[in-house]
Design an enzyme around this catalytic site. Sequence first.
Site, PDB file in Angstrom:
ATOM      1  N   LYS B 122      34.453  39.696  44.765  1.00 46.62           N
ATOM      2  CA  LYS B 122      34.712  40.781  43.655  1.00 46.62           C
ATOM      3  C   LYS B 122      33.866  41.929  43.583  1.00 46.62           C
ATOM      4  CE  LYS B 122      37.762  37.511  42.565  1.00 46.62           C
ATOM      5  NZ  LYS B 122      37.681  36.440  41.772  1.00 46.62           N
ATOM      6  N   GLU B 206      31.402  41.339  33.558  1.00 46.64           N
ATOM      7  CA  GLU B 206      32.058  42.811  33.505  1.00 46.64           C
ATOM      8  C   GLU B 206      32.098  42.776  31.837  1.00 46.64           C
ATOM      9  OE1 GLU B 206      35.222  43.028  36.926  1.00 46.64           O
ATOM     10  OE2 GLU B 206      35.920  42.723  34.924  1.00 46.64           O
ATOM     11  N   HIS B 241      41.591  32.295  29.555  1.00 48.40           N
ATOM     12  CA  HIS B 241      41.807  33.124  30.812  1.00 48.40           C
ATOM     13  C   HIS B 241      42.508  32.452  31.974  1.00 48.40           C
ATOM     14  CE1 HIS B 241      39.047  36.237  29.275  1.00 48.40           C
ATOM     15  NE2 HIS B 241      38.144  34.908  28.942  1.00 48.40           N
ATOM     16  N   ARG B 298      45.838  35.701  48.680  1.00 50.62           N
ATOM     17  CA  ARG B 298      46.684  34.416  49.018  1.00 50.62           C
ATOM     18  C   ARG B 298      48.057  34.604  48.181  1.00 50.62           C
ATOM     19  NH1 ARG B 298      43.658  33.167  44.317  1.00 50.62           N
ATOM     20  NH2 ARG B 298      44.845  33.323  42.391  1.00 50.62           N
TER      21      ARG B 298
END
Lengths: 170, 507
Positions: B122, B206, B241, B298
């Site tokens: 990431k 984040e 999430h 993917r």
Amino acid sequence: MNYVALVGEQKRQVELTELEDGKFRVVIDGRELFVDARAVADTTLSLMIDGQVYNIESELDPAGHGENFSIRGEVVNVEVLDLRSMQLRQAKTLTGGVDGPAEIAAPMPGKIVAILVEEGQQVEEGQGLVVVEAMKMENELKSPRAGVVKNLTAQKDATVESGLVLCVIE
Amino acid sequence: MGKPSRRINKVLIANRGEIAVRVARTLREMDIVPVAVYSDVDRIAPHVRACYEAYPIGPAPAPQSYLRGDAVIEAAKKAGADAIHPGYGFLSENAAFVEAVEAAGLIFIGPSANAMRVMGSKTAARNKMKAAGVPCVPGSEGAIDNVEEVKKVADQMGYPVVLKASAGGGGKGMRLVHDVSEMDSAFRSARSEAKNAFGDDTVYIEKAIINPHHVEIQVFGGNDGKAVWLGERECSMQRRHQKVIEETPSLAINEEVRCKMGEVACRAAEAVNYVGAGTIEFLTDSDMNFYFLEMNTRLQVEHPVTELCCGVDLVEGQVRVAQGEPLPWKQEDIVRTGHAIEVRLYAEDPSKNFMPAPGHIDELILPHGPGIRVDCGVASGYDVPQHYDPMIAKMCAWAEDRDGARRRLIRALSETAVKGITTNRLFLRRLLELNEFVAGKYHTGSIAEMMAAGDAAPSDEILDAGVIAAAVNRYRRDSRSTRREPQSQSSSGTLWRSHGWRRGGRA
């Protein structure tokens, strides 16, 4: 036959008489209904009540409380007791205490990944006791109240079945 | 870049559950032999039965079986497979695995190890996107390995913050942290969950954007370095999430923003010579600003809604590109029609804080009829193992418009029954009936708000039917057991409640 049906918080008196094969007279809390009930399979029932058709898929409630019935997209949980077991249950509830030791049981089959307390440790309400992992999700079992950790049998990395008592809070 | 042309005749599917079943279906349609791998508890799993060959790769825990690249490659060699399809999760975004597959002379059906490494990490991906001028959410520029450092960065950025697994996806190893007091436990559990799910406990941080929309673009890269995009997917119905409902198109953006996102997504994919199916995830705010979130290198869980609206088979496209063919679609060929919604059926108990609920499935009834697609990884008579993800099926509905798809999916969920284990089926139905969802005005916090609001009781008519059904069942059981065993204690209810009755009674 006379039964008591527990539906959520409600209690219904049910009187059931088989008139002929598959046809029943049912009285629920004094309301009389005539029902055509056919078992399609062990856990599939087709009910007709006054022209209304109900296809009903049932299962034993995995949590152990009666049966779950899937009806027109809704699910109803019903536990049926005969009158004697209803009385027994009421007697039990009256004598059962609420301040006794609290058993901390594995809520699902899984693996113990962490033990956060020690035998004899004083814990607060809501404090994490044991972490159980199943299906890649970790679940922290918390103490239901303040007390002392006893009978801590949980072992790290052990595989446990649902319902196994891991410790007791006294 | 570019892969050597070589006809693929046999493919090993390095996965399990519904995605392995789904990949096997396309392979069979292409006259390619599907090969399964399975752990000790999966011998009779549907994905094994969907294949023509199968090889055991180890004990139940994923790190000892489905995450073991060496065992998977050995099975592929034994089978004489030409290629390996990784599905999603497990080894699908493991660049070292891609290299090992290629070193073994096999084709990896997916992007290159290099593209995966850049986009899969990431932090590296963020830097790449920043260099390309794509807006990103503020966050740590790299992985953080100690809790003091995490707290320092979080203090600078301001709470709330999100901890994320560097190797992650699908919400695993992700924690929303509201203030510093939650950080120790969140940091520990995020790392431990990341380690278990991906074999890598690296996390980064984040700034949390509150109530954002999660909109992702399906991209598809060809061997010539060019990419196309196949519409977006709206994934904002989430719980902790974890995506719960996905749909396309998204109501959160307009056509102009959609096309801009599509072009940016293609640029991003082309920047790493991305080959095959991939997804660029964006967060959008209420002003339709979009921020690059991550790229999933993917096939995505929710790819069926794209397939339904675009009329394509993404797995077929993956195989074609992997055997050296050009991209199956030109951008102008991709026409999106109608609306598709997917819900994820989980073996979990919404009334117990969504606790996983593995166990034996006594009977599985799946929906049929117009516009319905079910990708399912379980079956009647199958024990859902405790070792893997609790998602057991995806149910999708397509219709000409959104409300048609929504009603269709509710109808399909009403037809569905999974007997023996607890699922989130009713919870999904409630979500589809939620006012905010009906109106299309939802965000990633809507589910939590709904949970707080509570449940509506079924109508009296339905309750009556339930009471009658229960009484009839009880009456029949009593008369049966009286005939069979006169001393029966069934009046206490314990006999028929035990598992012994449940399975033994079927004999």
